[in-house]
Scaffold this motif. Sequence first.
Motif, short mmCIF file in Angstrom:
data_model
loop_
_atom_site.label_atom_id
_atom_site.label_comp_id
_atom_site.label_asym_id
_atom_site.label_seq_id
_atom_site.Cartn_x
_atom_site.Cartn_y
_atom_site.Cartn_z
N TRP A 126 -5.17 17.84 -49.71
CA TRP A 126 -5.93 16.47 -49.38
C TRP A 126 -6.97 16.45 -50.62
CZ3 TRP A 126 -6.20 21.22 -46.60
CH2 TRP A 126 -7.13 22.27 -46.75
N VAL A 207 -10.33 18.88 -41.95
CA VAL A 207 -9.06 18.77 -41.44
C VAL A 207 -8.88 19.38 -40.15
CG1 VAL A 207 -6.74 20.05 -41.98
CG2 VAL A 207 -7.92 19.21 -43.89
N ASN A 208 -8.46 18.86 -39.00
CA ASN A 208 -8.42 19.36 -37.53
C ASN A 208 -10.00 19.75 -37.35
OD1 ASN A 208 -5.61 19.09 -37.67
ND2 ASN A 208 -5.35 21.35 -38.57
N GLU A 212 -13.81 20.63 -44.80
CA GLU A 212 -13.23 21.47 -46.08
C GLU A 212 -13.89 20.84 -46.99
OE1 GLU A 212 -11.11 23.79 -45.77
OE2 GLU A 212 -10.32 23.29 -43.65
N LEU A 262 -1.59 21.24 -45.77
CA LEU A 262 -1.16 20.20 -44.85
C LEU A 262 0.36 20.71 -44.09
CD1 LEU A 262 -3.14 17.26 -46.17
CD2 LEU A 262 -3.89 18.91 -44.21
N ARG A 263 0.36 20.33 -43.02
CA ARG A 263 1.73 20.35 -42.25
C ARG A 263 1.76 19.23 -41.17
NH1 ARG A 263 2.23 23.27 -45.72
NH2 ARG A 263 3.25 25.70 -45.70
N ASP A 266 -1.26 18.08 -38.59
CA ASP A 266 -2.61 18.05 -38.71
C ASP A 266 -3.24 16.62 -38.89
OD1 ASP A 266 -2.32 20.84 -39.43
OD2 ASP A 266 -2.02 20.61 -41.41
N VAL A 268 -6.42 14.62 -40.54
CA VAL A 268 -7.29 14.64 -41.56
C VAL A 268 -8.34 13.34 -41.61
CG1 VAL A 268 -7.79 14.68 -44.32
CG2 VAL A 268 -5.93 15.91 -43.50
N GLU A 281 -3.05 11.07 -39.17
CA GLU A 281 -2.25 12.17 -38.70
C GLU A 281 -1.12 12.43 -39.51
OE1 GLU A 281 0.49 13.42 -34.63
OE2 GLU A 281 -0.99 11.72 -34.66
#
Length: 285
Positions: A126, A207-208, A212, A262-263, A266, A268, A281
Amino acid sequence: MKLLRVGTAGAERPALLDGLGILRDLSGLVDDIDGALLADDTALGRVRAAAEAGELPVLDAAGLRIGPPVGRIGKVVCIGLNYHDHARETGVEPPPEPVVFLKAPDTVVGPYDTVLVPRGSVKTDWEVELAVVIGRTARYLESAEEGLAHVAGYAVAHDVSEREYQMERGGTWDKGKNCETFNPLGPWLVTADEVPDPQRLSLRLWVNGEVEQDGTTAEQIFPVGEVVRYLSRFMTLYPGDVVSTGTPAGVAMGRPEPKPYLRAGDVVELEIEGLGRQRQELKDA
């Protein structure tokens, strides 16, 4: 003014968010929010006058997609390693000149659109960034003050990056920067008159739900006006072009192992003071 584009992808219509937070329809006045409009002071004046007079029709925002705030973007020019704190976290010296790379305009999506994790990706990262939208043709500018005078407005950008593709697969950074959906932009284009000092804006990214990035454009190595001046010595910037001015500290690449890349699944969220907030998403491509 806060200008935006709403509707389904590829069929957005121009709109304005007024001072009361009411969405207004601009399609009766202008065809689009694009370089042609941003370079036309007379057309912008009509928009401003109609907004101030309360003459613009109200749009029902319920369920209405917000697209990128600029249409028909000619090019997206990006500046890498442009924050002192980001250079420190990645263990590199501040560059003596701006690091420049390009993102294709077709990477640009809306601020709430899905971001796709590329197939085979293990290092999708990100980056919250201040985006500058050009309003006057810029070539061979002489000063940072001239650079600022060529800015039409500002927006939030998410410079999504795949670090393995960017750093470990040979060649330039392009492979890690140009995956589809890798440039959410918006929600608004805030005109330059509403941003008196672009070097005093806070930037944050979650993030989630966990913070961050929490930075400020005061940390930029090369400020906005200088970036525009510098780029104009190497390429012509046209109205509607977008310049993404770098990210502060807090990216996954700068963290200790195991780095929290990121996966799919997740979420943001990111915002810049006065310029609005994004939410994406992530899903697998």
